[in-house]
Design an enzyme around this catalytic site. Structure first.
Site, PDB file in Angstrom:
ATOM      1  N   ASP A 246      44.958  33.409  40.329  1.00  0.00           N
ATOM      2  CA  ASP A 246      43.751  33.285  41.776  1.00  0.00           C
ATOM      3  C   ASP A 246      42.879  34.496  41.807  1.00  0.00           C
ATOM      4  O   ASP A 246      42.413  34.830  43.063  1.00  0.00           O
ATOM      5  CB  ASP A 246      43.767  31.988  42.912  1.00  0.00           C
ATOM      6  CG  ASP A 246      45.241  33.358  43.177  1.00  0.00           C
ATOM      7  OD1 ASP A 246      45.671  34.574  42.988  1.00  0.00           O
ATOM      8  OD2 ASP A 246      45.413  32.907  44.899  1.00  0.00           O
ATOM      9  N   GLU A 247      43.058  35.943  41.145  1.00  0.00           N
ATOM     10  CA  GLU A 247      42.613  37.135  41.377  1.00  0.00           C
ATOM     11  C   GLU A 247      42.103  37.636  40.574  1.00  0.00           C
ATOM     12  O   GLU A 247      42.710  38.127  39.324  1.00  0.00           O
ATOM     13  CB  GLU A 247      44.423  37.408  42.556  1.00  0.00           C
ATOM     14  CG  GLU A 247      43.856  38.934  42.727  1.00  0.00           C
ATOM     15  CD  GLU A 247      45.250  39.270  43.516  1.00  0.00           C
ATOM     16  OE1 GLU A 247      44.795  40.672  44.396  1.00  0.00           O
ATOM     17  OE2 GLU A 247      46.289  39.282  43.489  1.00  0.00           O
TER      18      GLU A 247
END
Length: 177
Positions: free
Chosen positions: A46-47
């Site tokens: 998620d990054e």
């Protein structure tokens, strides 16, 4: 941990993680990101980091507008919000993205780095863990600005390893490849 949470909040509902769904969202997120730059580093599920240097003209948008357009596209296509940090280096962008969560957009231009780092606790800097943060505080380095303001000779003492020199460069706005 679950038992402690239930004590504090007896009505809490626990839902199993759906890693397959997370993976699908992650793939879609990074596919969207590639519409804004061919240089996308998937750091975790998620990054990630986008190198948007040189993308203003092809996208006909300024840097902040690129970040806002990315947020809007993710919100429209995936129904989720993302936080965006824009700056000269990954370390600065990561700190910027953490300033307004969730769903914030923060840009730190080169001429504002000093102001931005002034109130960032040393322990909030990506890559500086609890033990190193405690050590730096004992040396009088309490903020990211204090760390970035150290002379290079500070690192020649042999007390901090090479990754901390790289963090020092990144906080000063020098990109490390």
């Amino acid at each position: 941990l679950t038992h402690e949470i239930k004590k504090i909040c007896p009505d809490a509902v626990f839902v199993d993680s759906d890693f397959e769904a997370f993976g699908i969202f992650s793939k879609k997120l990074f596919d969207i990101a590639r519409n804004f730059s061919p240089m996308v580093e998937e750091y975790s599920i998620d990054e990630g980091f986008l190198d948007i240097k040189g993308m203003r003209r092809p996208l006909a948008l300024g840097y902040v507008e690129i970040g806002a357009a990315l947020q809007a596209k993710v919100r429209t296509k995936l129904g989720i919000s993302i936080s965006v940090g824009i700056s000269l280096t990954k370390s600065l962008a990561k700190l910027a993205s953490s300033k307004k969560k969730p769903g914030g957009l923060v840009m730190v231009p080169g001429n504002k780095i000093t102001d931005f780092l002034a109130d960032v606790p040393i322990g909030s800097v990506w890559g500086i863990g609890e033990n190193t943060g405690a050590y730096l505080k004992k040396m009088g380095v309490h903020t990211a600005l204090a760390f970035a303001s150290q002379p290079e000779s500070f690192f020649l003492k042999g007390t901090l390893a090479k990754p901390y020199v790289e963090i020092w460069h990144e906080l000063r706005g020098t990109k490390i490849y």
